[in-house]
Write a protein that holds these residues in place. Structure first.
Motif, PDB file in Angstrom:
ATOM      1  N   HIS A  68      50.579  60.295  55.323  1.00  0.00           N
ATOM      2  CA  HIS A  68      50.656  59.127  56.270  1.00  0.00           C
ATOM      3  C   HIS A  68      50.590  59.876  57.529  1.00  0.00           C
ATOM      4  O   HIS A  68      50.937  58.969  58.595  1.00  0.00           O
ATOM      5  CB  HIS A  68      52.027  58.524  55.925  1.00  0.00           C
ATOM      6  CG  HIS A  68      52.217  57.722  54.848  1.00  0.00           C
ATOM      7  ND1 HIS A  68      52.142  58.257  53.554  1.00  0.00           N
ATOM      8  CD2 HIS A  68      52.004  56.434  54.708  1.00  0.00           C
ATOM      9  CE1 HIS A  68      52.539  57.256  52.600  1.00  0.00           C
ATOM     10  NE2 HIS A  68      52.453  56.160  53.322  1.00  0.00           N
ATOM     11  N   ARG A  80      43.112  56.350  60.890  1.00  0.00           N
ATOM     12  CA  ARG A  80      43.628  55.580  59.742  1.00  0.00           C
ATOM     13  C   ARG A  80      44.297  56.953  59.002  1.00  0.00           C
ATOM     14  O   ARG A  80      43.883  57.976  59.158  1.00  0.00           O
ATOM     15  CB  ARG A  80      42.747  54.946  58.987  1.00  0.00           C
ATOM     16  CG  ARG A  80      42.346  53.694  59.542  1.00  0.00           C
ATOM     17  CD  ARG A  80      41.079  53.212  58.768  1.00  0.00           C
ATOM     18  NE  ARG A  80      41.523  52.216  57.735  1.00  0.00           N
ATOM     19  CZ  ARG A  80      41.133  52.275  56.561  1.00  0.00           C
ATOM     20  NH1 ARG A  80      39.762  53.064  56.390  1.00  0.00           N
ATOM     21  NH2 ARG A  80      41.437  51.622  55.305  1.00  0.00           N
ATOM     22  N   GLU A 125      46.086  54.989  53.595  1.00  0.00           N
ATOM     23  CA  GLU A 125      45.441  53.729  53.993  1.00  0.00           C
ATOM     24  C   GLU A 125      44.080  53.595  53.121  1.00  0.00           C
ATOM     25  O   GLU A 125      43.658  52.876  52.470  1.00  0.00           O
ATOM     26  CB  GLU A 125      45.370  53.588  55.418  1.00  0.00           C
ATOM     27  CG  GLU A 125      46.640  53.148  56.050  1.00  0.00           C
ATOM     28  CD  GLU A 125      46.374  53.005  57.564  1.00  0.00           C
ATOM     29  OE1 GLU A 125      46.649  51.701  57.965  1.00  0.00           O
ATOM     30  OE2 GLU A 125      46.200  53.771  58.171  1.00  0.00           O
TER      31      GLU A 125
END
Length: 293
Positions: free
Chosen positions: A266, A275, A279
């Motif tokens: 993350h 990103r 994701e």
């Protein structure tokens, strides 16, 4: 009567006897005969110098003075040969790098067959689609070592850089690694379980059993070629923030390692337009084009 006469034969026999006595083993150790030299050698060994370093230093310190020089092999013999007990303080073996109380002969080890990687597939046989990362589901992996023999296994998906960390509580032998690695690979959705590229370490000796259980062919890098699984190498460097070399990695539970992987997955990545790997991985799972999302 021989020209040399009896006296000549007597001298020859005496010379032979003297040569025999000189050649008998063990000869008196040089260090036992030269207290000053012995004191210097013991002082340097006490500083954790190797016998080779001591011998080299003596040659440099006393050039041309053979009485103040001794070979490294003579030092080793004085330390380990039981016939030379009075030559040197034998407790100094504890100051050598190995600290062995007995010296092991330098003989080649006979292969036992243990840990041999049989039936391996080289990275050169890996499908070409792996290279450009457009097809997801190709993984790279390796061990991250702590204090030996502790380690964890890491898995990184090449397209998303999504990472999984696998606890290895029993150790790093092939039969200890295979069950945990297999379980972790089976947790990956089938559509993202294509290939695995691994370092050519003995822990992968059970690769055929892993492939049978998971359906993932395993390709092994060439020896001493970590760049052939560069994505995993870069990820392992990031993980050193959490898994230092001086740590006993057996103390990290699978839950601990999952938390570390979650934090890393993350973290935004520049290569993904900031990103996160999580994701991008989610897009791959949903069948989207993660590279342009």
């Amino acid at each position: 009567m021989a020209r040399n006469g009896g006296r000549g034969r007597y001298r020859a026999a005496s010379a032979d006897a003297a040569a025999y006595e000189r050649g008998r083993r063990p000869k008196p150790a040089k260090l036992a005969q030269r207290p000053t030299l012995r004191a210097l050698v013991e002082a340097k060994l006490a500083l954790c110098w190797s016998p080779e370093q001591v011998a080299g230093w003596l040659r440099r310190r006393f050039p041309g003075d053979a009485s103040m020089q001794v070979s490294h092999e003579a030092i080793y013999l004085s330390l380990y040969d039981p016939r030379r007990r009075q030559a040197i303080d034998r407790s100094l073996t504890q100051r050598l790098r190995t600290a062995r109380p007995m010296r092991r002969p330098k003989t080649a080890r006979k292969p036992t067959g243990r840990g041999v990687i049989r039936g391996l597939m080289s990275i050169s046989a890996r499908p070409a689609e792996v290279e450009d990362r457009t097809v997801p589901g190709h993984w790279e992996g390796d061990l991250v070592m702590g204090t030996r023999p502790s380690a964890v296994a890491t898995l990184v998906e090449r397209t998303s850089r999504y990472t999984a960390i696998v606890a290895l509580p029993e150790g790093i032998k092939a039969e200890q690694v295979a069950p945990h690695l297999t379980q972790s690979l089976l947790a990956i959705p089938p559509q993202l379980r294509r290939t695995l590229t691994w370092d050519r370490g003995r822990e992968m000796a059970e690769h055929q059993a892993i492939t049978t259980a998971t359906g993932m062919p395993i390709y092994l890098c060439k020896p001493r070629s970590p760049w052939q699984r560069g994505t995993n190498e870069n990820t392992n460097r990031l993980l050193r923030q959490y898994l230092p070399k001086a740590a006993d990695l057996r103390t990290f539970s699978q839950a601990n390692l999952d938390a570390i992987a979650h934090e890393l997955n993350h973290r935004p990545r520049k290569i993904h337009g900031y990103r996160t790997p999580a994701e991008v991985y989610a897009d791959l799972l949903n069948g989207g084009d993660a590279l342009t999302a």
